[in-house]
Design a protein around this motif. Sequence first.
Motif, short mmCIF file in Angstrom:
data_model
loop_
_atom_site.label_atom_id
_atom_site.label_comp_id
_atom_site.label_asym_id
_atom_site.label_seq_id
_atom_site.Cartn_x
_atom_site.Cartn_y
_atom_site.Cartn_z
N UNK A 192 -7.35 58.89 -31.44
CA UNK A 192 -8.40 59.11 -32.42
C UNK A 192 -7.96 58.61 -33.78
N UNK A 193 -8.94 58.28 -34.60
CA UNK A 193 -8.66 57.80 -35.95
C UNK A 193 -9.54 58.55 -36.92
N UNK A 194 -9.06 58.75 -38.11
CA UNK A 194 -9.87 59.41 -39.13
C UNK A 194 -9.67 58.68 -40.43
N UNK B 120 -6.11 64.99 -25.85
CA UNK B 120 -5.33 64.95 -27.08
C UNK B 120 -6.22 64.60 -28.26
N UNK C 13 -6.70 66.98 -31.47
CA UNK C 13 -6.29 66.60 -32.82
C UNK C 13 -7.46 66.37 -33.76
N UNK C 14 -8.59 65.84 -33.24
CA UNK C 14 -9.67 65.46 -34.14
C UNK C 14 -10.98 66.17 -33.88
N UNK D 86 -6.06 69.72 -36.27
CA UNK D 86 -5.06 69.51 -37.32
C UNK D 86 -4.84 68.10 -37.82
N UNK D 87 -5.12 67.07 -37.00
CA UNK D 87 -4.75 65.75 -37.51
C UNK D 87 -5.80 65.17 -38.45
N UNK D 88 -6.87 65.88 -38.71
CA UNK D 88 -7.81 65.40 -39.71
C UNK D 88 -7.12 65.41 -41.07
N UNK D 89 -7.54 64.45 -41.91
CA UNK D 89 -6.78 64.23 -43.13
C UNK D 89 -6.86 65.39 -44.10
N UNK E 50 -6.32 68.48 -43.67
CA UNK E 50 -5.42 69.60 -43.43
C UNK E 50 -4.00 69.19 -43.78
N UNK E 51 -3.22 70.10 -44.37
CA UNK E 51 -1.84 69.73 -44.70
C UNK E 51 -0.96 69.77 -43.46
N UNK E 52 0.22 69.25 -43.62
CA UNK E 52 1.14 69.20 -42.49
C UNK E 52 1.73 70.59 -42.22
#
Lengths: 186, 404, 179
Positions: free
Chosen positions: C63-65, C117, C121-122, C145-148, C150-152
């Motif tokens: 996935x990409x965001x 996955x 993540x997305x 969580x992998x959306x931009x 959200x912090x690490x």
Amino acid sequence: MSEIITPPKFEVAPTPPGFEGPGFFATTLDKAVGLARKNSLWPLPFATSCCGIEFMATMASHYDFARFGSERLSFSPRQADLLMVMGTIAKKMAPVLRQVYEQMAEPRWVLSVGACASSGGIFDTYSVLQGIDHIIPVDVYVPGCPPRPEQIIDGVLNIQKLVGEESLRRRNSPEYKQLLASYGIE
Amino acid sequence: MKTTFENTVPTPEKEYSILNLGPTHPATHGIFQNVLKMDGEIIVDAEPTIGYIHRAFEKLAEHKPFYQITPITDRMNYCSSPINNMGWHMTVEKLIGAELPKRVEYMRVIVMELARIADHIICNSVIGVDTGAMTGFLYVFQWREFIYEIYEELCGARLTTNVGRIGGFERDFSETAWRKIDHLLKELPAGLKEFENLLVRNRIFMDRTINCGPISAERALQYSFSGPNLRAAGVDYDVRVMNPYSSYQDFEFDIPVGTNGDTYDRFMVRQEEMWQSLSIIRQAIDKMNKLEDKKSFHADIPSFYLPPKEDVYNNMEALIYHFKIVMGETDVPKGEVYHCVEGGNGELGFYLISDGGRQPFRLHFRRPCYIYYQAYPEMIKGSFLSDAVLTMSSMNVIAGELDA
Amino acid sequence: MEKPTIENVLADLQQHFGSNILSLEQAYDFSVVHTTKENIVPILRYLHDHETFRFQYLTTACGLHFPDSTKPFGMMYQVHSLTTNLRLRFKAFTTANDLSFDTLTTVFPAANWMEREAFDFFGFQFKGHPNLKRILNVEDMDYHPLRKEYPIEDATRYDKDDTLFGRRPAGYDPKRLQS
């Protein structure tokens, strides 16, 4: 080489202080029990990631771990004395680790091997538990990423020191009960 | 826990029992859980659960500069971490368009093949341990210790090496390193032969592992298998031959291929690959001796490769480059690049989207373990529990790579 | 007959799918085909069943965001033909409130966990997926969580002083450090 090098005198299992006579040796019970316990710890290798491979190297013939009394690795927590947590513990794994710890019978010790188990290591992320001491009480921390086998052995030797000097009443003492209560363990 | 066993039709007279091959189990090397539906001792279905060591590598990589991602890649397939490191460096070099000298590429080949030998040593000896043969593990691990010593000469670390830099290596191989590599090339064949004599034509081992966890080539391709698991099934797909990188096209080596795709074939393919890796290392040393260039160990890319410290303290230009690299002021090209290497488990790919900044915009790891572990329930259907354990260890599932 | 090249493949795709191919671009050594999310499965199935091209190996899917674009969420698929040694990349983008894609598991069984996955993540929803639930994160996590945005780090941690690092995470309460 001109000089003769004598290796230092190293006692593997030194006798505790006591009173000796012909055919008998008197010492306190907890020292005798501590001596027996510390040289026959049965570890539970809770190996999750890279530190687990260094543990395999420690167990192998080069750094032989069995000479410290840990010949029999126990994978069942009910039969283990020492819980060696080696590797990253993710939040998904934390309840499992807690369950394994609770299944161990007293006396039990916990060795946290590696940076990830001690404090989360290089993974300051949403999914990694930042140190297993958030959920279980830890006795000895071994830093390193991954620690060398010599460091792991040093950690075990420190555990052995703790085991040898532990009082027999420790596990029933109010301080220990308070420690467990702070983790929510009965 | 809700499980999905809708694919199996329960017959009215049979009662299935559910067994949890839980996350902490001595036989699973790494933590993943399998809930097995069993008909007595035969496995009818399995549902794997992974993610017990999910460390969010892909998210973490978006917050680290390029050179700081190398330690993260180390921890994916930690049994052969130099291959991950080299793969990552090659990805960034593809992005920035760096040309490496031949000598550096041959040095990389040597390091990667050493890592491949180390990975296969672990996998094969652990297959032996799972069948009850502890001896092989103890004997063969001393060779892994030797490879650790070689890594220590190159980069200082044993397991998670962080070896190399974007553009080459941080230092040339020292005299001690060459001596140790020569010693390994002289002594390892005898050690491998000893290990082979223990297990390869051993009646007990063969009875245990032949037809254990088989997969056909067609199914393996549908599940996007790669690496030794796919080659054991009969397909000769090797990234080093299909899409050569780091001058692998200059080397001559065979690709061992199996027939049944069962555990014995996987064991034999890995065993033979170790011999091929030894031959590649020998060829690399010969080729390096024939090159005129005898001292370069990195490419000439001053915007990405840190200048040596003496120059930084004495030379203004080197100081400026050092500052730009560390503070992230270098111009990184925008774009997306995919590079794959032949890891210990198969095609390890790095998909990098760069937006010109100091950190990647998106980094996706194509992890071979994650992709082929999907086929595990199908491989163990109809086999005994002990065969399921053996299949898992022969697939060389490494938890760090599975979960990332 | 001689081996097909990537130009043959692209020309063939243009011929068959015409307007459904939004654009082509060249990213280093890969040709990237941009298309809409409804056409991913038909195009990949066509390439899978094609007798000459035989793109029957799904290398990866992720996935990409891109938060700053009009269609921020996208999926990337990469296929490989082992017989002709050609690789191709496909991308399809969509808006935040329409994240449902068709599942690719009917064409490539390997896409099963790749799509899980991407969902984990997305937040992509794959219609027809046999078992679409979270795979790597805890089952009851309520965000992707992998959306931009959200912090690490975990937003509920209390023992890291971000003021030393010049950051102030969401939900940070300095008084908790003193307890």
